[in-house]
Design an enzyme around this catalytic site. Sequence first.
Site, PDB file in Angstrom:
ATOM      1  N   GLY A  21     -17.607   1.078 -10.482  1.00  0.00           N
ATOM      2  CA  GLY A  21     -16.352   1.837 -10.564  1.00  0.00           C
ATOM      3  C   GLY A  21     -16.615   3.339 -10.553  1.00  0.00           C
ATOM      4  N   THR A  24     -14.096   6.666  -8.895  1.00  0.00           N
ATOM      5  CA  THR A  24     -12.844   7.255  -9.410  1.00  0.00           C
ATOM      6  C   THR A  24     -12.955   7.508 -10.918  1.00  0.00           C
ATOM      7  OG1 THR A  24     -11.868   5.095  -9.965  1.00  0.00           O
ATOM      8  CG2 THR A  24     -11.450   5.933  -7.729  1.00  0.00           C
ATOM      9  N   ARG A  46     -15.032  -1.725  -4.898  1.00  0.00           N
ATOM     10  CA  ARG A  46     -14.627  -2.490  -3.710  1.00  0.00           C
ATOM     11  C   ARG A  46     -14.324  -1.606  -2.514  1.00  0.00           C
ATOM     12  NH1 ARG A  46      -9.819  -5.252  -6.776  1.00  0.00           N
ATOM     13  NH2 ARG A  46      -9.761  -3.065  -7.416  1.00  0.00           N
ATOM     14  N   ARG A  74     -17.276  -9.122  -9.253  1.00  0.00           N
ATOM     15  CA  ARG A  74     -16.980 -10.525  -9.575  1.00  0.00           C
ATOM     16  C   ARG A  74     -17.873 -11.493  -8.801  1.00  0.00           C
ATOM     17  NH1 ARG A  74     -10.554  -9.771  -8.669  1.00  0.00           N
ATOM     18  NH2 ARG A  74     -11.399  -8.516  -6.978  1.00  0.00           N
ATOM     19  N   TYR A 154      -9.129  -1.532 -28.402  1.00  0.00           N
ATOM     20  CA  TYR A 154      -8.336  -2.743 -28.661  1.00  0.00           C
ATOM     21  C   TYR A 154      -9.165  -4.014 -28.471  1.00  0.00           C
ATOM     22  CZ  TYR A 154      -6.970  -2.555 -23.605  1.00  0.00           C
ATOM     23  OH  TYR A 154      -6.948  -2.490 -22.244  1.00  0.00           O
TER      24      TYR A 154
HETATM   25  C1  HXC Z   1       1.442  -9.009 -13.641  1.00  0.00           C
HETATM   26  C2  HXC Z   1      -0.037  -8.880 -11.877  1.00  0.00           C
HETATM   27  C3  HXC Z   1       0.072  -7.459 -11.867  1.00  0.00           C
HETATM   28  C4  HXC Z   1       0.945  -6.846 -12.839  1.00  0.00           C
HETATM   29  C5  HXC Z   1      -1.294  -8.056 -10.297  1.00  0.00           C
HETATM   30  N1  HXC Z   1      -0.872  -9.188 -10.882  1.00  0.00           N
HETATM   31  N2  HXC Z   1      -0.735  -6.990 -10.874  1.00  0.00           N
HETATM   32  N3  HXC Z   1       0.648  -9.639 -12.746  1.00  0.00           N
HETATM   33  N4  HXC Z   1       1.595  -7.658 -13.697  1.00  0.00           N
HETATM   34  N5  HXC Z   1       1.092  -5.531 -12.885  1.00  0.00           N
HETATM   35  C6  HXC Z   1      -1.243 -10.544 -10.512  1.00  0.00           C
HETATM   36  C7  HXC Z   1      -0.884 -10.871  -9.082  1.00  0.00           C
HETATM   37  O1  HXC Z   1       0.466 -11.255  -8.951  1.00  0.00           O
HETATM   38  C8  HXC Z   1      -1.853 -11.995  -8.769  1.00  0.00           C
HETATM   39  O2  HXC Z   1      -1.431 -13.207  -9.330  1.00  0.00           O
HETATM   40  C9  HXC Z   1      -3.112 -11.599  -9.522  1.00  0.00           C
HETATM   41  O3  HXC Z   1      -2.674 -10.710 -10.566  1.00  0.00           O
HETATM   42  C10 HXC Z   1      -4.104 -10.884  -8.640  1.00  0.00           C
HETATM   43  O4  HXC Z   1      -3.456  -9.748  -8.076  1.00  0.00           O
HETATM   44  P1  HXC Z   1      -4.056  -8.949  -6.846  1.00  0.00           P
HETATM   45  O5  HXC Z   1      -3.189  -7.770  -6.607  1.00  0.00           O
HETATM   46  O6  HXC Z   1      -4.327  -9.885  -5.708  1.00  0.00           O
HETATM   47  O7  HXC Z   1      -5.492  -8.516  -7.433  1.00  0.00           O
HETATM   48  P2  HXC Z   1      -6.519  -7.436  -6.921  1.00  0.00           P
HETATM   49  O8  HXC Z   1      -6.163  -6.943  -5.539  1.00  0.00           O
HETATM   50  O9  HXC Z   1      -7.867  -8.007  -7.144  1.00  0.00           O
HETATM   51  O10 HXC Z   1      -6.263  -6.168  -7.895  1.00  0.00           O
HETATM   52  C11 HXC Z   1      -6.733  -6.175  -9.205  1.00  0.00           C
HETATM   53  C12 HXC Z   1      -5.759  -5.470 -10.143  1.00  0.00           C
HETATM   54  C13 HXC Z   1      -5.453  -4.011  -9.693  1.00  0.00           C
HETATM   55  C14 HXC Z   1      -6.379  -5.525 -11.534  1.00  0.00           C
HETATM   56  C15 HXC Z   1      -4.444  -6.233 -10.146  1.00  0.00           C
HETATM   57  O11 HXC Z   1      -4.584  -3.381 -10.624  1.00  0.00           O
HETATM   58  C16 HXC Z   1      -6.702  -3.194  -9.510  1.00  0.00           C
HETATM   59  O12 HXC Z   1      -7.276  -3.164  -8.434  1.00  0.00           O
HETATM   60  N6  HXC Z   1      -7.192  -2.512 -10.590  1.00  0.00           N
HETATM   61  C17 HXC Z   1      -8.429  -1.733 -10.565  1.00  0.00           C
HETATM   62  C18 HXC Z   1      -8.337  -0.463 -11.335  1.00  0.00           C
HETATM   63  C19 HXC Z   1      -7.729  -0.537 -12.703  1.00  0.00           C
HETATM   64  O13 HXC Z   1      -7.056  -1.514 -13.077  1.00  0.00           O
HETATM   65  N7  HXC Z   1      -7.931   0.516 -13.443  1.00  0.00           N
HETATM   66  C20 HXC Z   1      -7.439   0.652 -14.805  1.00  0.00           C
HETATM   67  C21 HXC Z   1      -8.504   0.401 -15.776  1.00  0.00           C
HETATM   68  S1  HXC Z   1      -7.796   1.020 -17.231  1.00  0.00           S
HETATM   69  P3  HXC Z   1      -0.656 -14.354  -8.453  1.00  0.00           P
HETATM   70  O14 HXC Z   1      -0.366 -15.420  -9.434  1.00  0.00           O
HETATM   71  O15 HXC Z   1       0.569 -13.671  -7.902  1.00  0.00           O
HETATM   72  O16 HXC Z   1      -1.636 -14.760  -7.384  1.00  0.00           O
HETATM   73  C22 HXC Z   1      -8.340   0.317 -18.602  1.00  0.00           C
HETATM   74  C23 HXC Z   1      -7.872   1.152 -19.789  1.00  0.00           C
HETATM   75  C24 HXC Z   1      -8.098   0.573 -21.104  1.00  0.00           C
HETATM   76  O17 HXC Z   1      -8.960  -0.681 -18.590  1.00  0.00           O
HETATM   77  C25 HXC Z   1      -7.509   1.336 -22.286  1.00  0.00           C
HETATM   78  C26 HXC Z   1      -6.615   2.502 -22.069  1.00  0.00           C
HETATM   79  C27 HXC Z   1      -6.119   3.214 -23.292  1.00  0.00           C
HETATM   80  P1  NAP Z   2     -10.152   3.669 -12.774  1.00  0.00           P
HETATM   81  O1  NAP Z   2     -10.330   5.000 -12.137  1.00  0.00           O
HETATM   82  O2  NAP Z   2      -9.089   2.780 -12.271  1.00  0.00           O
HETATM   83  O3  NAP Z   2     -11.559   2.934 -12.718  1.00  0.00           O
HETATM   84  C1  NAP Z   2     -11.732   1.564 -12.517  1.00  0.00           C
HETATM   85  C2  NAP Z   2     -12.744   1.375 -11.410  1.00  0.00           C
HETATM   86  O4  NAP Z   2     -13.119   0.004 -11.325  1.00  0.00           O
HETATM   87  C3  NAP Z   2     -12.220   1.785 -10.034  1.00  0.00           C
HETATM   88  O5  NAP Z   2     -13.129   2.704  -9.452  1.00  0.00           O
HETATM   89  C4  NAP Z   2     -12.210   0.486  -9.239  1.00  0.00           C
HETATM   90  O6  NAP Z   2     -12.568   0.737  -7.860  1.00  0.00           O
HETATM   91  C5  NAP Z   2     -13.284  -0.323  -9.965  1.00  0.00           C
HETATM   92  N1  NAP Z   2     -13.097  -1.757  -9.784  1.00  0.00           N
HETATM   93  C6  NAP Z   2     -11.987  -2.490 -10.042  1.00  0.00           C
HETATM   94  N2  NAP Z   2     -12.185  -3.773  -9.712  1.00  0.00           N
HETATM   95  C7  NAP Z   2     -13.456  -3.861  -9.270  1.00  0.00           C
HETATM   96  C8  NAP Z   2     -14.258  -4.922  -8.787  1.00  0.00           C
HETATM   97  N3  NAP Z   2     -13.785  -6.176  -8.711  1.00  0.00           N
HETATM   98  N4  NAP Z   2     -15.535  -4.655  -8.398  1.00  0.00           N
HETATM   99  C9  NAP Z   2     -16.028  -3.406  -8.490  1.00  0.00           C
HETATM  100  N5  NAP Z   2     -15.323  -2.357  -8.925  1.00  0.00           N
HETATM  101  C10 NAP Z   2     -14.047  -2.586  -9.315  1.00  0.00           C
HETATM  102  O7  NAP Z   2      -9.864   3.861 -14.346  1.00  0.00           O
HETATM  103  P2  NAP Z   2     -10.655   4.651 -15.502  1.00  0.00           P
HETATM  104  O8  NAP Z   2      -9.639   5.086 -16.483  1.00  0.00           O
HETATM  105  O9  NAP Z   2     -11.606   5.639 -14.944  1.00  0.00           O
HETATM  106  O10 NAP Z   2     -11.478   3.462 -16.194  1.00  0.00           O
HETATM  107  C11 NAP Z   2     -12.899   3.469 -16.260  1.00  0.00           C
HETATM  108  C12 NAP Z   2     -13.344   2.622 -17.449  1.00  0.00           C
HETATM  109  O11 NAP Z   2     -12.910   3.216 -18.664  1.00  0.00           O
HETATM  110  C13 NAP Z   2     -12.784   1.211 -17.461  1.00  0.00           C
HETATM  111  O12 NAP Z   2     -13.781   0.318 -17.941  1.00  0.00           O
HETATM  112  C14 NAP Z   2     -11.651   1.290 -18.451  1.00  0.00           C
HETATM  113  O13 NAP Z   2     -11.355   0.050 -19.028  1.00  0.00           O
HETATM  114  C15 NAP Z   2     -12.266   2.251 -19.452  1.00  0.00           C
HETATM  115  N6  NAP Z   2     -11.318   2.910 -20.346  1.00  0.00           N
HETATM  116  C16 NAP Z   2     -10.498   3.891 -19.879  1.00  0.00           C
HETATM  117  C17 NAP Z   2      -9.656   4.551 -20.755  1.00  0.00           C
HETATM  118  C18 NAP Z   2      -8.777   5.673 -20.304  1.00  0.00           C
HETATM  119  O14 NAP Z   2      -8.012   6.194 -21.114  1.00  0.00           O
HETATM  120  N7  NAP Z   2      -8.850   6.113 -19.057  1.00  0.00           N
HETATM  121  C19 NAP Z   2      -9.629   4.170 -22.101  1.00  0.00           C
HETATM  122  C20 NAP Z   2     -10.460   3.155 -22.541  1.00  0.00           C
HETATM  123  C21 NAP Z   2     -11.321   2.535 -21.655  1.00  0.00           C
HETATM  124  P3  NAP Z   2     -12.049  -0.183  -6.628  1.00  0.00           P
HETATM  125  O15 NAP Z   2     -10.586  -0.316  -6.748  1.00  0.00           O
HETATM  126  O16 NAP Z   2     -12.539   0.577  -5.439  1.00  0.00           O
HETATM  127  O17 NAP Z   2     -12.790  -1.490  -6.754  1.00  0.00           O
END
Ligand code: HXC
Ligand code: NAP
Length: 287
Positions: A21, A24, A46, A74, A154
């Site tokens: 990751g 970004t 990805r 994954r 959390y």
């Molecule tokens: C409910 C959802 C959903 C949503 C997707 N799904 N988004 N369900 N609410 N908002 C469901 C879909 O309908 C589908 O199920 C399944 O999840 C897979 O969705 P896809 O879109 O095909 O998945 P994919 O393309 O692999 O995308 C993964 C993702 C996406 C997690 C959904 O958001 C992503 O790419 N995220 C990567 C970056 C990210 O999340 N960054 C934040 C990290 S922040 P069905 O049943 O329809 O097939 C973090 C912070 C922690 O962790 C603490 C902060 C304070």
């Molecule tokens: P982010 O920019 O969305 O980073 C998530 C990264 O994970 C993206 O670069 C995404 O890139 C990559 N990723 C998602 N699915 C993946 C997969 N299947 N294989 C490989 N890479 C994948 O968000 P962020 O805030 O910087 O988060 C970074 C880390 O900090 C995460 O572990 C998050 O849980 C943690 N965190 C963040 C906060 C906050 O306040 N920001 C707080 C607590 C913890 P692609 O989409 O290109 O795959």
Amino acid sequence: MYDQPMLRDNALKGKTFIVTGGGTGLGRSMSKYLMELGASVVISSRKLDVLQKTADELQAETGGKALAVACDVRIYEEVEQMLQQAVDAFGQVDGLLNNAAGNFISPTERLSHRAFDTVVDIVLKGSYNCTLALGKYWIEKKISGTVLSITTTYAFTGSGYVVPSACGKAGVIALTRSLAVEWAKYGIRLNAIAPGPFPTEGAWSRLVPPGLEDDLDMKKKVPMGRVGHHQELANLAAYLMSDFSAYVNGEVIVIDGGEWLKGAGEMNVLEKVPDQLWDMMEKMRKK
Ligand code: HXC
Ligand code: NAP
């Protein structure tokens, strides 16, 4: 001060790290600082176009080396291929930063089982895939590697509306603490960081429902009254990836300005009591 780099120049010279990751958000910021300290970095996720752009920018900004490798954490075979590409490019890999994550907010009963899988697979399976591949490689090559995983607070408390993420991140802590003991005999260390709110597009666009930005203003939940600065997280990450932290093993370090304890302490709500009321209660007590 906290927005300044902490470690000395060249503190990581000669090291190579994989940052999942890394294209970004926090992964990008941590990669940048590792490079500023002299490390070479393999950033993976990805989206190769995003990674390549970041790698070019980081190389221009730091003068260091960044290799962009597409890898879905994954899929174990892709993780092995990423490791091979890293070794081919830099000769050796010294550390892994498990930073990739997926997350979204939803009432849990509205989730499909596939949605649950999606988040747990990225967070937990992705972390153990990378940790296992790197661990096997380090043990075979007799390299004292280090793993740093980014979890959340959390993971300790649990949290509604992000249940798959909470489950996955809690598993990452169990992985960290278990292997910190089991693999210490190979010189491999594992630690984790649990950040509080640090602004990133990826997290904040997914976790704050539109229109509720003010109500959910993250800094209001933090006793220090502010959100995190990326450099202070990068400082901590660089220290934990470096040999300066050689005796830190199995630790989960919270960096959240006191946020989770504020939510946990039963009587912290008394911060709402105004000074006049404290004065009045004091007078009554003294009477
Ligand atoms: C409910 C959802 C959903 C949503 C997707 N799904 N988004 N369900 N609410 N908002 C469901 C879909 O309908 C589908 O199920 C399944 O999840 C897979 O969705 P896809 O879109 O095909 O998945 P994919 O393309 O692999 O995308 C993964 C993702 C996406 C997690 C959904 O958001 C992503 O790419 N995220 C990567 C970056 C990210 O999340 N960054 C934040 C990290 S922040 P069905 O049943 O329809 O097939 C973090 C912070 C922690 O962790 C603490 C902060 C304070
Ligand atoms: P982010 O920019 O969305 O980073 C998530 C990264 O994970 C993206 O670069 C995404 O890139 C990559 N990723 C998602 N699915 C993946 C997969 N299947 N294989 C490989 N890479 C994948 O968000 P962020 O805030 O910087 O988060 C970074 C880390 O900090 C995460 O572990 C998050 O849980 C943690 N965190 C963040 C906060 C906050 O306040 N920001 C707080 C607590 C913890 P692609 O989409 O290109 O795959």
